[in-house]
Enzyme design. Structure first.
Site, mmCIF file in Angstrom:
data_model
loop_
_atom_site.group_PDB
_atom_site.id
_atom_site.type_symbol
_atom_site.label_atom_id
_atom_site.label_comp_id
_atom_site.label_asym_id
_atom_site.label_seq_id
_atom_site.Cartn_x
_atom_site.Cartn_y
_atom_site.Cartn_z
ATOM 1 N N ARG A 1 0.878 -1.322 0.138
ATOM 2 C CA ARG A 1 -0.039 -0.063 0.169
ATOM 3 C C ARG A 1 1.184 0.721 -0.176
ATOM 4 O O ARG A 1 0.221 2.055 -0.588
ATOM 5 C CB ARG A 1 -0.839 -0.489 1.432
ATOM 6 N N GLN B 1 12.554 -14.487 5.993
ATOM 7 C CA GLN B 1 11.510 -14.815 5.518
ATOM 8 C C GLN B 1 10.819 -15.345 3.460
ATOM 9 O O GLN B 1 11.002 -13.894 3.668
ATOM 10 C CB GLN B 1 9.634 -14.858 6.368
ATOM 11 N N GLY C 1 -7.514 -5.296 12.830
ATOM 12 C CA GLY C 1 -7.875 -6.401 12.918
ATOM 13 C C GLY C 1 -8.830 -5.938 14.795
ATOM 14 O O GLY C 1 -8.476 -5.168 15.126
ATOM 15 N N ASN D 1 0.421 1.857 6.945
ATOM 16 C CA ASN D 1 0.395 1.140 5.440
ATOM 17 C C ASN D 1 0.326 1.175 4.420
ATOM 18 O O ASN D 1 1.095 1.367 3.327
ATOM 19 C CB ASN D 1 -0.931 0.152 5.663
ATOM 20 N N ARG E 1 28.052 24.832 2.859
ATOM 21 C CA ARG E 1 28.493 23.351 1.914
ATOM 22 C C ARG E 1 29.014 22.245 3.048
ATOM 23 O O ARG E 1 30.065 22.740 4.110
ATOM 24 C CB ARG E 1 28.911 23.209 0.119
ATOM 25 N N TYR F 1 32.363 32.875 -3.449
ATOM 26 C CA TYR F 1 32.722 31.879 -3.358
ATOM 27 C C TYR F 1 33.675 31.442 -2.971
ATOM 28 O O TYR F 1 34.907 31.730 -3.853
ATOM 29 C CB TYR F 1 32.909 30.747 -5.151
ATOM 30 N N ASN G 1 39.070 40.802 5.200
ATOM 31 C CA ASN G 1 38.022 41.343 4.261
ATOM 32 C C ASN G 1 37.898 40.712 3.177
ATOM 33 O O ASN G 1 38.668 41.498 2.527
ATOM 34 C CB ASN G 1 38.001 42.677 4.765
ATOM 35 N N ALA H 1 33.153 41.938 -2.571
ATOM 36 C CA ALA H 1 31.889 41.227 -3.152
ATOM 37 C C ALA H 1 32.866 41.057 -4.119
ATOM 38 O O ALA H 1 33.530 41.601 -4.926
ATOM 39 C CB ALA H 1 31.673 42.708 -3.838
#
Ligand code: UD1
Ligand code: MG
Length: 453
Positions: free
Chosen positions: A14, A73, A140, A224, A329, A362, A373, A376
């Site tokens: 299911r 099983q 049940g 389920n 990261r 980056y 420092n 940018a």
């Protein structure tokens, strides 16, 4: 003597999933591990997991759990057939067998303890856990006599219309006297709607079956399908948030935040809307997280501020400010009092105390000293097409806007890099480095003079 068997061999049809049902995580921990956690404190002689469908996958995923024995099983012919597989394995075992369905992740350890204590203090071959559920669809049904002795469990598919009105349901957790169960297991037949061997059919064959009803029926919610899984996830999330609020954490819009079970949150932490903790996070005192942030396996010192950012497998010191819109990261280690501003990505780098990387950068495979420092748009060009190379920047150095540092490269301390430079060679301490074309100015120039240029 106690042995525990968890049923996890079924297909989980299911769920309609490629992943075995019991490996689906809830608040970061798989369903079956949660069932194992609900048995904490029992110190059983054996812990047996019945596997079948995708057995190898399950064994691999759970191989880190010490002392867990896998029992195969194959094929899977029902819950009774699953327990029949234990007959040779527990041939000489004497004591109780606690059986738990692998898809019941909300159980509390004290409920299991109560079930076992109740069983041990009664004269009976089996005690089952039941729940009164107003909408018992899918469960049940348990039928008891006037002395509260269980006569039978009938699966929903096999119930008559009248039997369906019974709201006493089988939770799928049973404490059996193993020797008695072992005698009746071979007698099971598959004369039911599903053509399976039902463990629940052993109940009517055993002496004086007892039951105890759980106080809170949500504890026995089975999973389920995806809807039931989503309900369980919500339950865990609420439980976790309630816990952390009691520990001194503020949520501004609690229902929009999710927390993993293995995370720790310090006092006076404020969590703003749409903020999520995954895996193992450790959040220090007084941090302010969000809005809109995703943190996975990160360690934050105290008083860290994170907004609209994504952090993964990283370590952040005290008083650091991250975001908005930063991406931290794996293997980034950022020391105390740093600032990582908007549109900054940091990967596998160490950043020294008080360093500022405020805009559009980056930084990868780098080591930055303290009080650096980063202007940018500074980029560490770490990849030469074949290998990743390191950039090292000494204490109190400054890079101008739009600098490209082509690695491998080392800038000493107190270095200044002129804006727009592309550097390919090392720079000694205390130097100015410029790596750009000289500016050219042509006086009295207009488009009509262009042809002569
Ligand atoms: C089962 C019970 C039901 C109970 C409900 C509680 C039976 C026959 N029915 O129904 O009375 O109200 O749980 O949640 O037991 N499994 C195996 N091998 C198999 C078949 C199943 O190991 O051959 C495992 C499944 O992986 C699962 C567990 O047994 O973890 C229960 O199976 P499931 O199919 O979910 O049974 P339910 O229909 O929920
Ligand atoms: Mg089930």
């Amino acid at each position: 003597m106690l042995a525990i068997a968890i049923l996890a061999a079924g297909k989980g049809t299911r769920m309609k999933s490629a992943l075995p049902k019991v490996l689906h995580p809830l608040a970061g921990i798989s369903m079956v591990e949660r069932v194992l956690m609900s048995c904490n404190g029992l110190s059983p002689q054996r812990r047996l997991l019945i596997v079948g469908h995708q057995a190898e996958y399950l064994e691999e995923a759970l191989s880190h759990i010490p002392g867990l024995e896998f029992v195969l099983q194959k094929p899977q012919r029902g819950t009774g057939h699953a327990i029949q597989q234990l007959l040779p394995i527990l041939k000489d075992f004497e004591g109780e067998l606690l059986v738990l369905n692998g898809d019941i992740p909300l159980l509390r350890p004290r409920t299991i303890t109560k079930l076992i204590e109740h069983h041990r203090s009664s004269v009976t071959d089996v005690t089952i856990l039941t729940a009164k559920i107003s909408n018992p669809e899918g469960y049940g049904r348990v039928f008891v006599d006037q002395n509260d002795i269980v006569n039978s469990i009938i699966e929903e598919r096999d119930c008559t219309q009248e039997q369906l009105n019974n709201t006493l349901t089988n939770a799928g957790i049973y404490c059996f006297n193993w020797k008695q169960l072992a005698k009746v297991l071979p007698k099971l037949n598959n004369e039911n709607n599903q053509g399976e061997l039902y463990l629940t059919d052993t109940i009517a064959m055993l002496s004086k079956p007892r039951h105890i009803a759980v106080d809170d029926s949500t504890e026995v919610n089975g999973v389920n399908d995806r809807k039931q899984m989503s309900n369980c996830e919500s339950f865990f999330q609420q439980r976790l948030r309630d816990y952390w609020m009691k520990e001194g954490v503020t949520f501004l819009d609690e229902s929009s935040c999710t927390i993993s079970e293995n995370s720790f949150i310090g006092k006076d932490v404020i969590i703003e809307p749409q903020t999520h903790l995954r895996g193992r996070c450790r959040i220090g005192q007084g941090c302010h997280l969000g809005p809109g942030s995703l943190l996975s396996n990160v360690e934050l010192g105290s008083n860290v501020k994170v907004s609209y950012s994504v952090l993964k497998d990283a370590k952040i010191g005290d008083g650091v400010e991250i975001g908005p819109f930063a991406h931290i990261r794996p293997e980034a280690v950022i020391s105390d009092d740093c600032k990582v501003g908007n549109f900054v990505e940091i990967k596998k780098s160490q950043v020294g105390t008080g360093t500022k990387i405020s805009h559009l950068s980056y930084i990868g495979d780098a080591e930055l000293g303290s009080n650096v420092n980063i202007g940018a748009g500074t980029i560490t060009a770490n990849f030469d097409g074949e290998t990743k190379n390191r950039t090292i920047i000494g204490n109190e150095s400054k890079t101008g806007a739009n600098s490209v540092l082509v690695a491998p490269i080392t800038l000493g301390s107190q270095v200044t890099v002129g804006a727009g430079s592309t550097l390919t060679k090392d720079v000694p301490n205390g130097s100015l480095a410029l790596g750009r074309a000289k500016q050219l100015v042509k006086r009295n120039w207009s488009p009509s003079t262009k042809a002569q240029d």
